[in-house]
Design a protein around this motif. Structure first.
Motif, PDB file in Angstrom:
ATOM      1  N   GLU A  56       0.652  -0.685   0.121  1.00 14.22           N
ATOM      2  CA  GLU A  56      -0.199   0.256   0.220  1.00 14.22           C
ATOM      3  C   GLU A  56       0.957   1.162  -0.156  1.00 14.22           C
ATOM      4  O   GLU A  56       0.540   2.881  -0.202  1.00 14.22           O
ATOM      5  CB  GLU A  56      -0.744   0.155   1.152  1.00 14.22           C
ATOM      6  N   LYS A  57       2.287   0.752   0.055  1.00 12.54           N
ATOM      7  CA  LYS A  57       2.875   2.384   0.143  1.00 12.54           C
ATOM      8  C   LYS A  57       3.669   1.973  -1.065  1.00 12.54           C
ATOM      9  O   LYS A  57       4.498   3.375  -0.928  1.00 12.54           O
ATOM     10  CB  LYS A  57       4.186   1.992   2.158  1.00 12.54           C
ATOM     11  N   GLY A  58       3.609   1.372  -1.616  1.00 13.57           N
ATOM     12  CA  GLY A  58       3.947   1.156  -3.119  1.00 13.57           C
ATOM     13  C   GLY A  58       5.702   0.370  -3.111  1.00 13.57           C
ATOM     14  O   GLY A  58       6.755   0.689  -3.992  1.00 13.57           O
ATOM     15  N   TYR A  59       6.055  -0.416  -2.146  1.00 13.11           N
ATOM     16  CA  TYR A  59       6.996  -0.986  -1.732  1.00 13.11           C
ATOM     17  C   TYR A  59       7.048  -2.910  -2.386  1.00 13.11           C
ATOM     18  O   TYR A  59       5.974  -3.322  -0.922  1.00 13.11           O
ATOM     19  CB  TYR A  59       7.943  -0.985  -0.332  1.00 13.11           C
ATOM     20  N   HIS A  60       7.230  -3.414  -3.027  1.00 12.77           N
ATOM     21  CA  HIS A  60       6.313  -4.418  -3.606  1.00 12.77           C
ATOM     22  C   HIS A  60       7.910  -5.882  -2.894  1.00 12.77           C
ATOM     23  O   HIS A  60       8.764  -5.568  -3.547  1.00 12.77           O
ATOM     24  CB  HIS A  60       6.365  -4.710  -4.853  1.00 12.77           C
ATOM     25  N   PHE A  61       7.010  -6.562  -2.172  1.00 14.03           N
ATOM     26  CA  PHE A  61       7.946  -6.915  -1.570  1.00 14.03           C
ATOM     27  C   PHE A  61       7.703  -9.004  -2.194  1.00 14.03           C
ATOM     28  O   PHE A  61       6.549  -9.054  -2.276  1.00 14.03           O
ATOM     29  CB  PHE A  61       8.548  -7.748   0.214  1.00 14.03           C
ATOM     30  N   ASP A  62       9.213 -10.335  -2.083  1.00 11.49           N
ATOM     31  CA  ASP A  62       8.842 -11.505  -2.866  1.00 11.49           C
ATOM     32  C   ASP A  62       8.691 -12.032  -1.798  1.00 11.49           C
ATOM     33  O   ASP A  62      10.523 -11.765  -0.414  1.00 11.49           O
ATOM     34  CB  ASP A  62       9.477 -11.903  -3.656  1.00 11.49           C
ATOM     35  N   MET A  63       8.241 -13.236  -0.273  1.00 12.98           N
ATOM     36  CA  MET A  63       8.698 -13.111   0.297  1.00 12.98           C
ATOM     37  C   MET A  63       8.812 -15.359  -0.203  1.00 12.98           C
ATOM     38  O   MET A  63       8.599 -15.701  -0.642  1.00 12.98           O
ATOM     39  CB  MET A  63       7.523 -13.375   1.000  1.00 12.98           C
ATOM     40  N   ALA A  64       9.766 -15.873   0.934  1.00  7.16           N
ATOM     41  CA  ALA A  64      10.037 -17.201   0.256  1.00  7.16           C
ATOM     42  C   ALA A  64       9.856 -17.783   1.491  1.00  7.16           C
ATOM     43  O   ALA A  64       8.612 -17.462   2.344  1.00  7.16           O
ATOM     44  CB  ALA A  64      12.006 -16.913   1.049  1.00  7.16           C
ATOM     45  N   ILE A  65      10.327 -19.350   1.589  1.00  8.46           N
ATOM     46  CA  ILE A  65       9.513 -19.797   2.748  1.00  8.46           C
ATOM     47  C   ILE A  65      10.114 -19.911   4.204  1.00  8.46           C
ATOM     48  O   ILE A  65      11.633 -20.009   4.362  1.00  8.46           O
ATOM     49  CB  ILE A  65       9.787 -21.449   1.757  1.00  8.46           C
ATOM     50  N   PRO A  66       9.274 -19.645   4.458  1.00 10.41           N
ATOM     51  CA  PRO A  66       9.893 -19.590   6.414  1.00 10.41           C
ATOM     52  C   PRO A  66      10.439 -20.956   6.665  1.00 10.41           C
ATOM     53  O   PRO A  66       9.987 -22.164   6.172  1.00 10.41           O
ATOM     54  CB  PRO A  66       8.315 -19.687   6.661  1.00 10.41           C
ATOM     55  N   SER A  67      11.482 -20.811   7.310  1.00 14.91           N
ATOM     56  CA  SER A  67      11.602 -21.901   7.857  1.00 14.91           C
ATOM     57  C   SER A  67      11.559 -21.499   9.836  1.00 14.91           C
ATOM     58  O   SER A  67      12.239 -21.047   9.803  1.00 14.91           O
ATOM     59  CB  SER A  67      13.577 -22.138   7.971  1.00 14.91           C
TER      60      SER A  67
END
Lengths: 154, 154
Positions: A106-117
């Motif tokens: 919503e603030k304009g920052y796009h992140f991709d998240m990996a798989i949690p360990s």
């Protein structure tokens, strides 16, 4: 590091605990770490990437804190850190990064998240391999403490 | 999960150990894990994302194995898992993902790597929060064992 990236994770974590465990944890002062190590009994770790930066998130619980959270979430006592607990820590890590991802988007920052360990082991220590500052925010509850660490490369 | 994604990590790890520590580790048979947990004394963890998938990598060493690697890399004995060792595990994790990223890129797969985190603590256990199979490859050396785990979401 852009400090705008930190608050969404704190907000999401408080929100997850409030919604899922009816728990109001008290955040302490954020601390910039460089050489200190942090230690917990069970830790969720997840990597994040974006066009601008990359980062890592750790949410680390003392045994007392996570067993209290589990009891509040499940409505029954859990005796020790077992597979149910590590599963839940993975789930909490997913929910926190999912919530933070939404706020950041919503603030304009796009992140991709990996798989949690999830790492379990009494008093294990965690270090993030980055030249950038690592932000550690401690949380206290009536039953035990936990902390969140966020680090983004410049 | 695309098995083409696994070999580049094994190749990169063997290459890093050969180049940096003059060590020829023996890879065992890859094992598909679903519920088992793995345990090590020091572990490097890193998240990975791409347009197609996301994943996580763990490289986990027994104390005996990492102290032997340190001795070969530094030319002097290291007594215990200290900050020098966790730093090096972070560096090895970076080099392995960097090497694998290059090989994968040549095959047409582009991955972004997050920041490595290193966990130290005697016999800690690691679990990856994914519905996809987790591939564990054990390695043996004369002095001690280690393993690599790779998991990619479908």
């Amino acid at each position: 590091m852009n400090v705008e990236f930190i608050n969404p994770f704190l907000e999401a974590l408080l929100n997850v605990l409030r919604t899922m465990a009816a728990m109001d944890a008290q955040p302490g002062s954020p601390e910039i770490k460089k050489t200190n190590i942090s230690s917990g009994d069970v830790t969720g770790l997840i990597g994040m990437t974006s066009d601008l930066t990359k980062g890592t998130l750790a949410i680390s619980f003392t045994e007392a804190a996570i067993l209290e959270i589990m009891q509040r979430m499940l409505g029954e006592a859990v005796e020790r850190i077992d597979e149910t607990v590590t599963d839940m820590v993975g789930e909490i890590t997913n929910m926190v990064t999912g919530g933070a991802k939404k706020i950041l988007s919503e603030k304009g920052y796009h992140f991709d998240m990996a798989i949690p360990s999830v790492v379990a082991g009494k008093g294990h220590v965690i270090r993030h391999k980055s030249k950038s500052p690592i932000i550690n925010v401690p949380f206290t509850t009536e039953k035990g403490d936990f902390f969140i660490e966020v680090c983004f490369d410049d």
